[in-house]
Design an enzyme around this catalytic site. Structure first.
Site, PDB file in Angstrom:
ATOM      1  N   GLU A 148       0.863  -1.182   0.000  1.00 27.47           N
ATOM      2  CA  GLU A 148       0.000   0.000   0.000  1.00 27.47           C
ATOM      3  C   GLU A 148       0.899   1.232   0.000  1.00 27.47           C
ATOM      4  O   GLU A 148       1.565   1.524   0.992  1.00 27.47           O
ATOM      5  CB  GLU A 148      -0.902   0.019   1.239  1.00 27.47           C
ATOM      6  CG  GLU A 148      -1.760   1.271   1.353  1.00 27.47           C
ATOM      7  CD  GLU A 148      -2.485   1.393   2.682  1.00 27.47           C
ATOM      8  OE1 GLU A 148      -2.759   2.532   3.112  1.00 27.47           O
ATOM      9  OE2 GLU A 148      -2.768   0.338   3.307  1.00 27.47           O
ATOM     10  N   ARG A 171       0.755  10.182   1.135  1.00 25.13           N
ATOM     11  CA  ARG A 171       1.229  11.114   2.159  1.00 25.13           C
ATOM     12  C   ARG A 171       2.414  11.935   1.682  1.00 25.13           C
ATOM     13  O   ARG A 171       2.843  12.866   2.361  1.00 25.13           O
ATOM     14  CB  ARG A 171       1.608  10.347   3.432  1.00 25.13           C
ATOM     15  CG  ARG A 171       0.442   9.606   4.064  1.00 25.13           C
ATOM     16  CD  ARG A 171       0.882   8.815   5.282  1.00 25.13           C
ATOM     17  NE  ARG A 171      -0.175   7.954   5.780  1.00 25.13           N
ATOM     18  CZ  ARG A 171      -0.046   7.106   6.782  1.00 25.13           C
ATOM     19  NH1 ARG A 171       1.122   7.014   7.419  1.00 25.13           N
ATOM     20  NH2 ARG A 171      -1.060   6.350   7.169  1.00 25.13           N
ATOM     21  N   THR A 189      -4.323   6.150   2.033  1.00 26.22           N
ATOM     22  CA  THR A 189      -4.603   7.510   2.487  1.00 26.22           C
ATOM     23  C   THR A 189      -5.396   8.268   1.416  1.00 26.22           C
ATOM     24  O   THR A 189      -5.139   9.426   1.117  1.00 26.22           O
ATOM     25  CB  THR A 189      -3.319   8.279   2.864  1.00 26.22           C
ATOM     26  OG1 THR A 189      -2.419   7.407   3.549  1.00 26.22           O
ATOM     27  CG2 THR A 189      -3.644   9.429   3.812  1.00 26.22           C
ATOM     28  N   LYS A 191     -10.794  -2.007   6.638  1.00 26.24           N
ATOM     29  CA  LYS A 191      -9.599  -1.619   7.368  1.00 26.24           C
ATOM     30  C   LYS A 191     -10.038  -1.219   8.777  1.00 26.24           C
ATOM     31  O   LYS A 191     -11.072  -0.569   8.946  1.00 26.24           O
ATOM     32  CB  LYS A 191      -8.934  -0.439   6.656  1.00 26.24           C
ATOM     33  CG  LYS A 191      -7.737   0.151   7.386  1.00 26.24           C
ATOM     34  CD  LYS A 191      -7.105   1.251   6.548  1.00 26.24           C
ATOM     35  CE  LYS A 191      -5.904   1.856   7.234  1.00 26.24           C
ATOM     36  NZ  LYS A 191      -5.156   2.781   6.362  1.00 26.24           N
TER      37      LYS A 191
END
Length: 214
Positions: free
Chosen positions: A45, A49, A73, A133
């Site tokens: 993943e 960011r 994210t 998640k």
């Protein structure tokens, strides 16, 4: 079971730990992906960011096709669309909004939405999501919370992320409702910055064997 659920299950059950990483360049992302593959980890993943996130996803998809590369994210529909165009094979969001769910409905890329409370989990189940998640895992109750959720909402399986390390990963992997965990410890910032890919491959090899030890 939806096709998206089947695809997520295939990705998340292929290994006990999905590395959650942030990279500073596309080239760094490619080298990191190769190091993880060498250690037996086949999914990653790459978070948005850093400014290099999307470029890294595209580079990994093109240059390391054996790595299943997801985008993390994801906070907005625009980011969802950008990640899909970059070649992400799955999308991870820390939570779930109406807008993100709408974007997922219009996409062929499966979404792994975040949840932290029973109410959020119930809402996601009603939306047709059976794989979630759990974030931020340690901060909102950790393995103990997931253990208590298992008999109450048994339909849902989780990929916990947040505060998980080699010290507590076993607590999660032994739970019946945990498919795998997300972990940043497989790609320590100092090792990535130094280009110590052998060390990262060693961490990946250690992580890839966790399922047998759980």
């Amino acid at each position: 079971m939806s096709q998206d659920t089947k695809r997520l299950l295939a990705i998340l059950t292929a290994q006990p730990v999905v590395p959650v990483v942030a990279v500073d360049s596309a080239a760094q992302g490619v080298l990191l992906a190769r190091a993880l593959i060498a250690g037996g980890i086949g999914s990653i993943e790459v978070t948005l960011r850093t400014p290099a996130g999307l470029e890294a996803i595209a580079a990994i998809a093109a240059e390391v096709p054996e790595m299943v590369c997801g985008a993390g994210t994801i906070l907005t529909p625009k980011q969802f669309e950008q990640a899909e165009k970059a070649g992400a094979e799955f999308i991870v969001s820390p939570g779930a909004t109406v807008e993100i769910l709408d974007a997922a409905r219009n996409s062929d890329v499966p979404l792994l939405p975040g949840s932290a409370t029973p109410s959020e989990m119930m809402a996601m189940l009603q939306e047709g999501y059976e794989v979630l998640k759990f974030f931020p895992a340690e901060q909102v109750g950790g393995a103990a919370l997931l253990k208590s959720i298992a008999p109450v909402i048994p339909q849902i399986k989780f990929c916990p992320t947040g505060g998980i390390s080699m010290k507590n990963v076993g607590d999660y992997l032994k739970l019946p409702n945990v498919l795998c965990v997300g972990g940043s410890w497989l790609a320590p910032k100092d090792k990535v910055a130094a280009g110590d890919w052998d060390a990262i491959s060693a961490l990946a090899a250690e992580a890839s064997g966790l399922r047998d030890a759980a």
